[in-house]
Design a protein around this motif. Sequence first.
Motif, mmCIF file in Angstrom:
data_model
loop_
_atom_site.group_PDB
_atom_site.id
_atom_site.type_symbol
_atom_site.label_atom_id
_atom_site.label_comp_id
_atom_site.label_asym_id
_atom_site.label_seq_id
_atom_site.Cartn_x
_atom_site.Cartn_y
_atom_site.Cartn_z
ATOM 1 N N UNK A 105 12.678 3.838 -5.408
ATOM 2 C CA UNK A 105 11.371 3.977 -6.045
ATOM 3 C C UNK A 105 11.234 3.005 -7.216
ATOM 4 N N UNK A 106 12.275 2.895 -8.027
ATOM 5 C CA UNK A 106 12.254 1.965 -9.160
ATOM 6 C C UNK A 106 12.125 0.523 -8.658
ATOM 7 N N UNK A 107 12.803 0.228 -7.551
ATOM 8 C CA UNK A 107 12.715 -1.127 -6.982
ATOM 9 C C UNK A 107 11.297 -1.423 -6.505
ATOM 10 N N UNK A 108 10.652 -0.414 -5.904
ATOM 11 C CA UNK A 108 9.299 -0.598 -5.404
ATOM 12 C C UNK A 108 8.320 -0.846 -6.547
ATOM 13 N N UNK A 109 8.340 -0.015 -7.585
ATOM 14 C CA UNK A 109 7.394 -0.197 -8.686
ATOM 15 C C UNK A 109 7.652 -1.511 -9.421
ATOM 16 N N UNK A 110 8.918 -1.911 -9.529
ATOM 17 C CA UNK A 110 9.235 -3.198 -10.155
ATOM 18 C C UNK A 110 8.718 -4.352 -9.305
ATOM 19 N N UNK A 111 8.820 -4.203 -7.977
ATOM 20 C CA UNK A 111 8.330 -5.231 -7.052
ATOM 21 C C UNK A 111 6.814 -5.400 -7.184
ATOM 22 N N UNK A 112 6.104 -4.279 -7.297
ATOM 23 C CA UNK A 112 4.653 -4.346 -7.438
ATOM 24 C C UNK A 112 4.279 -4.991 -8.776
ATOM 25 N N UNK A 113 4.971 -4.620 -9.840
ATOM 26 C CA UNK A 113 4.696 -5.219 -11.149
ATOM 27 C C UNK A 113 4.977 -6.722 -11.132
ATOM 28 N N UNK A 114 6.053 -7.123 -10.470
ATOM 29 C CA UNK A 114 6.395 -8.545 -10.388
ATOM 30 C C UNK A 114 5.340 -9.314 -9.600
ATOM 31 N N UNK A 115 4.810 -8.712 -8.529
ATOM 32 C CA UNK A 115 3.726 -9.340 -7.778
ATOM 33 C C UNK A 115 2.547 -9.615 -8.701
ATOM 34 N N UNK A 116 2.166 -8.647 -9.498
ATOM 35 C CA UNK A 116 1.017 -8.821 -10.394
ATOM 36 C C UNK A 116 1.306 -9.856 -11.479
ATOM 37 N N UNK A 117 2.545 -9.870 -11.959
ATOM 38 C CA UNK A 117 2.899 -10.893 -12.953
ATOM 39 C C UNK A 117 2.816 -12.288 -12.344
ATOM 40 N N UNK A 118 3.137 -12.419 -11.048
ATOM 41 C CA UNK A 118 3.053 -13.729 -10.388
ATOM 42 C C UNK A 118 1.609 -14.211 -10.284
ATOM 43 N N UNK A 119 0.659 -13.278 -10.437
ATOM 44 C CA UNK A 119 -0.756 -13.641 -10.442
ATOM 45 C C UNK A 119 -1.273 -13.896 -11.853
ATOM 46 N N UNK A 120 -0.364 -13.844 -12.831
ATOM 47 C CA UNK A 120 -0.729 -14.134 -14.212
ATOM 48 C C UNK A 120 -1.119 -12.927 -15.036
ATOM 49 N N UNK A 121 -0.835 -11.717 -14.539
ATOM 50 C CA UNK A 121 -1.228 -10.501 -15.247
ATOM 51 C C UNK A 121 -0.077 -9.939 -16.067
ATOM 52 N N UNK A 122 -0.411 -9.259 -17.150
ATOM 53 C CA UNK A 122 0.586 -8.626 -18.024
ATOM 54 C C UNK A 122 0.928 -7.252 -17.454
ATOM 55 N N UNK A 123 1.745 -7.237 -16.405
ATOM 56 C CA UNK A 123 2.024 -6.014 -15.661
ATOM 57 C C UNK A 123 3.412 -5.482 -15.962
ATOM 58 N N UNK A 124 3.532 -4.143 -15.920
ATOM 59 C CA UNK A 124 4.824 -3.492 -16.130
ATOM 60 C C UNK A 124 4.840 -2.193 -15.352
#
Length: 332
Positions: A105-124
């Motif tokens: 679960x932690x890996x999944x939420x981190x993966x989603x946050x990283x995807x958004x960061x790759x789009x230039x968003x301040x995601x966590x």
Amino acid sequence: MKQICYPDNFSTDGRRASFFLAVEEVVARRYAAVSDDDYFFLWQVPPTVVGGRNLWLDVEMDLDYCRSHGIDVIRRRSGGGAIYADMNNVMFGYVTGGDEVVTTFARFTSMVAELLRSLGLDASSTTRNDVLISGRKVSGCAFLHVPGANIAHGTMLYDTDAAAMRAALTPSRAKLLSKGVTSVESRVTTIRRELPGLSLEEFKRLTIERLTDGKLFLTDDDMADVLATQKRYHEPQWEAPRRGRHAGAPSTRKRIEGVGQFDIAVATGADGLITGVTLGGDFFTTGPLQPVLDSLCGLPRTREAIAAALPDPAPVAGLTREALAELIADNS
């Protein structure tokens, strides 16, 4: 990671959320549990509220509003709270093998946050189940363990009907205040708001492109299994709101930060012994809960007696056996 794809002769247009939840279960059983591959897909549904397996649905959502406005209501098999989805947002599904559900679960939420960061968003990602952009929720996630595999899924708010979401979802004031807000709408943001130049179709394309590197094509036999599995989501006992399972039992509500909200109903007989226990809420479970609660029948409602009867670890994520016993024993 492989993208889950359907047979060419199979249409998913207009499918209910229960269909896609069944797809996750079938991929978990038939593929993830017996391979080293991870699997991912996107799905969208007409206006729908999806509630966690332990929720008292009539507490967390306005069922009359949903019925009168054509909003579908589905109870999923993972824990967590209620989410509103429509064709303006996207649901993520992730399936992988193994037994370490919390790590997955932690890996999944981190993966989603990283995807958004790759789009230039301040995601966590939070320590529990949300993905945030600049402190505002854009994705709520949940997990489910099946033999040999784990499922993690969540909603991604590209855009949404804020009025429908506000009317359909009715979380407690305590839950909102724990997030530092006073309404559902003030707690969330959307991809469209943060990236107004990015279309929904482009967002979907980028998500698949950046998270997957292959495809899994489901077979006709897989799809027959999916349709059979979907039926379980519409059995009356599963769809029921669940509140009042023990007639006449008073309920109390407690919130434990980092664990979730609990609605607790304990019925006792004239002799003071427990005759039934129901726990509702947006917490996560790591194993079957109701059989554990049913095993408490016949015991005195004391922390010591209940703790001695509970398994260790307790089947509620983030709670010790002793903490769960205290929740059930507390009369206040």
